[in-house]
Motif scaffolding. Structure first.
Motif, mmCIF file in Angstrom:
data_model
loop_
_atom_site.group_PDB
_atom_site.id
_atom_site.type_symbol
_atom_site.label_atom_id
_atom_site.label_comp_id
_atom_site.label_asym_id
_atom_site.label_seq_id
_atom_site.Cartn_x
_atom_site.Cartn_y
_atom_site.Cartn_z
ATOM 1 N N LEU A 216 0.875 -1.167 0.000
ATOM 2 C CA LEU A 216 0.000 0.000 0.000
ATOM 3 C C LEU A 216 0.916 1.220 0.000
ATOM 4 C CD1 LEU A 216 -2.751 -1.011 2.614
ATOM 5 C CD2 LEU A 216 -2.717 -1.398 0.128
ATOM 6 N N ASP A 217 1.217 1.730 -1.179
ATOM 7 C CA ASP A 217 2.218 2.792 -1.335
ATOM 8 C C ASP A 217 1.605 4.146 -0.986
ATOM 9 O OD1 ASP A 217 4.463 4.196 -1.947
ATOM 10 O OD2 ASP A 217 4.502 3.675 -4.072
ATOM 11 N N HIS A 218 2.167 4.827 -0.018
ATOM 12 C CA HIS A 218 1.659 6.085 0.552
ATOM 13 C C HIS A 218 0.399 5.820 1.385
ATOM 14 C CE1 HIS A 218 4.572 8.579 -1.504
ATOM 15 N NE2 HIS A 218 4.233 8.014 -2.651
ATOM 16 N N ALA A 219 -0.553 5.092 0.839
ATOM 17 C CA ALA A 219 -1.702 4.533 1.571
ATOM 18 C C ALA A 219 -2.807 5.530 1.906
ATOM 19 C CB ALA A 219 -1.249 3.838 2.855
ATOM 20 N N THR A 220 -2.526 6.806 2.025
ATOM 21 C CA THR A 220 -3.558 7.772 2.398
ATOM 22 C C THR A 220 -4.759 7.676 1.458
ATOM 23 O OG1 THR A 220 -1.916 9.311 3.284
ATOM 24 C CG2 THR A 220 -4.057 10.219 2.709
ATOM 25 N N GLY A 221 -5.934 7.563 2.036
ATOM 26 C CA GLY A 221 -7.156 7.571 1.254
ATOM 27 C C GLY A 221 -7.560 6.246 0.655
ATOM 28 N N VAL A 222 -6.879 5.158 1.008
ATOM 29 C CA VAL A 222 -7.263 3.841 0.499
ATOM 30 C C VAL A 222 -8.529 3.371 1.214
ATOM 31 C CG1 VAL A 222 -6.613 1.397 0.410
ATOM 32 C CG2 VAL A 222 -4.956 3.153 -0.230
ATOM 33 N N VAL A 223 -9.519 2.932 0.425
ATOM 34 C CA VAL A 223 -10.778 2.421 0.962
ATOM 35 C C VAL A 223 -11.057 1.068 0.301
ATOM 36 C CG1 VAL A 223 -13.271 2.787 1.184
ATOM 37 C CG2 VAL A 223 -11.695 4.738 1.337
ATOM 38 N N ILE A 224 -11.264 0.036 1.112
ATOM 39 C CA ILE A 224 -11.506 -1.311 0.604
ATOM 40 C C ILE A 224 -12.755 -1.863 1.284
ATOM 41 C CG2 ILE A 224 -10.575 -3.650 0.390
ATOM 42 C CD1 ILE A 224 -7.770 -2.415 0.449
ATOM 43 N N GLY A 225 -13.722 -2.270 0.491
ATOM 44 C CA GLY A 225 -15.022 -2.680 1.002
ATOM 45 C C GLY A 225 -15.063 -4.092 1.556
ATOM 46 N N GLU A 226 -16.183 -4.414 2.174
ATOM 47 C CA GLU A 226 -16.344 -5.635 2.959
ATOM 48 C C GLU A 226 -16.141 -6.916 2.169
ATOM 49 O OE1 GLU A 226 -19.793 -7.842 5.705
ATOM 50 O OE2 GLU A 226 -20.240 -5.981 4.635
ATOM 51 N N ASN A 239 -5.257 6.922 -2.417
ATOM 52 C CA ASN A 239 -6.578 7.373 -2.876
ATOM 53 C C ASN A 239 -7.266 6.374 -3.803
ATOM 54 O OD1 ASN A 239 -6.686 9.818 -1.433
ATOM 55 N ND2 ASN A 239 -5.414 10.839 -2.963
ATOM 56 N N VAL A 240 -7.027 5.107 -3.581
ATOM 57 C CA VAL A 240 -7.692 4.060 -4.348
ATOM 58 C C VAL A 240 -8.922 3.577 -3.583
ATOM 59 C CG1 VAL A 240 -7.501 1.646 -5.091
ATOM 60 C CG2 VAL A 240 -5.684 3.274 -5.646
ATOM 61 N N THR A 241 -10.016 3.388 -4.298
ATOM 62 C CA THR A 241 -11.232 2.833 -3.709
ATOM 63 C C THR A 241 -11.571 1.521 -4.394
ATOM 64 O OG1 THR A 241 -12.140 5.015 -3.151
ATOM 65 C CG2 THR A 241 -13.708 3.182 -3.323
ATOM 66 N N LEU A 242 -11.719 0.468 -3.613
ATOM 67 C CA LEU A 242 -12.287 -0.791 -4.086
ATOM 68 C C LEU A 242 -13.664 -0.879 -3.451
ATOM 69 C CD1 LEU A 242 -9.199 -3.173 -3.671
ATOM 70 C CD2 LEU A 242 -9.816 -1.724 -5.621
ATOM 71 N N ILE A 262 -2.511 -1.048 -9.145
ATOM 72 C CA ILE A 262 -3.612 -0.087 -9.227
ATOM 73 C C ILE A 262 -3.073 1.301 -8.926
ATOM 74 C CG2 ILE A 262 -5.892 0.545 -8.375
ATOM 75 C CD1 ILE A 262 -6.347 -2.326 -7.581
ATOM 76 N N GLY A 263 -3.156 2.198 -9.920
ATOM 77 C CA GLY A 263 -2.577 3.525 -9.811
ATOM 78 C C GLY A 263 -3.347 4.451 -8.889
ATOM 79 N N ALA A 264 -2.698 5.547 -8.523
ATOM 80 C CA ALA A 264 -3.256 6.498 -7.568
ATOM 81 C C ALA A 264 -4.581 7.075 -8.057
ATOM 82 C CB ALA A 264 -2.258 7.624 -7.325
ATOM 83 N N GLY A 265 -5.515 7.207 -7.126
ATOM 84 C CA GLY A 265 -6.792 7.841 -7.426
ATOM 85 C C GLY A 265 -7.786 6.988 -8.176
ATOM 86 N N THR A 266 -7.481 5.729 -8.374
ATOM 87 C CA THR A 266 -8.354 4.847 -9.141
ATOM 88 C C THR A 266 -9.563 4.400 -8.318
ATOM 89 O OG1 THR A 266 -6.637 4.031 -10.617
ATOM 90 C CG2 THR A 266 -8.472 2.552 -10.211
ATOM 91 N N LYS A 267 -10.694 4.241 -8.982
ATOM 92 C CA LYS A 267 -11.899 3.708 -8.366
ATOM 93 C C LYS A 267 -12.300 2.440 -9.132
ATOM 94 C CE LYS A 267 -11.689 7.714 -6.360
ATOM 95 N NZ LYS A 267 -10.949 7.827 -5.075
ATOM 96 N N VAL A 268 -12.310 1.332 -8.423
ATOM 97 C CA VAL A 268 -12.800 0.076 -8.994
ATOM 98 C C VAL A 268 -14.085 -0.240 -8.243
ATOM 99 C CG1 VAL A 268 -12.282 -2.315 -9.564
ATOM 100 C CG2 VAL A 268 -10.412 -0.651 -9.390
ATOM 101 N N ALA A 283 -6.134 7.477 -11.627
ATOM 102 C CA ALA A 283 -7.396 8.215 -11.745
ATOM 103 C C ALA A 283 -8.415 7.533 -12.660
ATOM 104 C CB ALA A 283 -7.147 9.643 -12.206
ATOM 105 N N SER A 284 -8.253 6.251 -12.912
ATOM 106 C CA SER A 284 -9.214 5.526 -13.735
ATOM 107 C C SER A 284 -10.462 5.171 -12.924
ATOM 108 C CB SER A 284 -8.585 4.244 -14.280
ATOM 109 O OG SER A 284 -7.482 4.530 -15.117
ATOM 110 N N VAL A 285 -11.553 4.959 -13.625
ATOM 111 C CA VAL A 285 -12.781 4.463 -13.021
ATOM 112 C C VAL A 285 -13.148 3.169 -13.736
ATOM 113 C CG1 VAL A 285 -15.225 4.884 -12.561
ATOM 114 C CG2 VAL A 285 -13.582 6.766 -12.407
#
Length: 312
Positions: A216-226, A239-242, A262-268, A283-285
């Motif tokens: 988890l590189d830098h890690a700030t803003g990482v959100v991973i769902g249940e 800033n990655v959201t799964l 998974i690059g910075a700011g990406t939302k999967v 920054a991909s969606v």
């Protein structure tokens, strides 16, 4: 009066350093004695008003010689102390007075995540009770720390990762929370998740399943769902959201294959599969499946590279 006494006890316990010689020994009494260190500066450390035994009298853990990562961490700690003597006390209490990587990690996480109402001693007991008994987690910790050292050019040493990299620490705290979650201890698991989110700015639901060799590189803003599942040797930037799309229930989060970047700011979003070895640009969606070894970029994400270029 009872309330005042209890508050005083809580405030006092917050500042206590939790170490291997105060851990409960119900699982293995022989593992509860700190290791040998030749640094005399460790002699001056006190805990709970009592002087810690001289390092020259401490007994090494019987399996230390087989734990190459832990031995490397201890050697790096000694080297750092020689370079920065002002940090000697910190390195002694954090590393050299512990008999194992699990002991040092439990102590460090407990101190980081403690509050005035949630003591480091309480958290340390919870962390060590899981870390000392689960062989899969022990292996994962070592794979994670090697992954950070090998794949993050800013990581100068194993000990630097253990003490300072919040992505690594957040991941290890999650491993404990996930174990507790799987045992039905949901309240404690959610408390750990909340504290990790507040302290490290990493929000991983304790139900999420995470493999080994995670960066988890830098890690700030990482959100991973249940219901997210992450394979082995995955690298995730900040800033990655799964997450979910909000339109479904049940199994609603992404499934990430081995070796994915998974690059910075990406939302999967949604119950979509990212195939092994795939790369997702910053920054991909991503709302649809990404094939193995493919590269996807943009919003909405598209496959790039020759004939494979297409919207997903």
């Amino acid at each position: 009066m009872c309330c005042h006494s209890m508050a005083a006890c809580i405030d006092n316990s917050r500042n206590q350093t939790f170490s291997s010689n105060t851990y409960p020994c119900q699982f293995n009494k022989s593992r509860c004695t700190p290791s040998v260190t030749s640094f005399s500066s460790c002699n001056s450390i006190h805990r709970d008003g009592h002087k810690i035994p001289s390092p020259s009298k401490l007994i090494p853990h019987a399996g230390d010689e087989d734990d190459s990562e832990w031995l490397k961490i201890r050697d790096e700690a000694k080297s750092d102390m020689e370079q920065e003597p002002l940090l000697s006390r910190y390195y002694c209490s954090s590393i050299l007075l512990h008999d194992s990587l699990e002991s040092a990690l439990a102590n460090h996480l407990a101190i980081k995540l403690s509050t005035s109402n949630l003591s480091s001693e309480t958290l340390g007991e919870v962390f060590l009770s899981v870390l000392a008994e689960d062989c899969e987690i022990k292996r994962a910790i070592r794979d994670d720390i090697k992954a950070v050292k090998e794949r993050d050019p800013s990581c100068i040493s194993y000990v630097h990762c253990l003490l300072n990299f919040k992505g690594f620490l957040a991941c290890q705290a999650h491993r404990v929370a996930h174990k507790l979650w799987s045992q039905g201890r949901t309240v404690m698991a959610l408390v750990i998740q909340n504290r990790v989110s507040e302290v490290f700015a990493v929000d991983i639901h304790p139900g999420a399943k995470i493999g080994r060799g995670i960066l988890l590189d830098h890690a700030t803003g990482v959100v991973i769902g249940e219901t997210a599942v992450i394979g082995n040797n995955v690298s995730i930037l900040h800033n990655v959201t799964l997450g979910a799309t909000g339109k479904e229930t049940g199994d609603r989060h992404p499934k990430i294959g081995d070796g994915v970047l998974i690059g910075a700011g990406t939302k999967v979003l949604g119950n979509v599969r990212i195939g092994e070895g795939a790369k997702i640009g910053a920054a991909s969606v991503v709302l649809k499946e990404v094939p193995p070894q493919a590269t996807a970029v943009g919003n909405p994400a598209r496959l790039v590279g020759g004939k494979n270029r297409q919207e997903m």
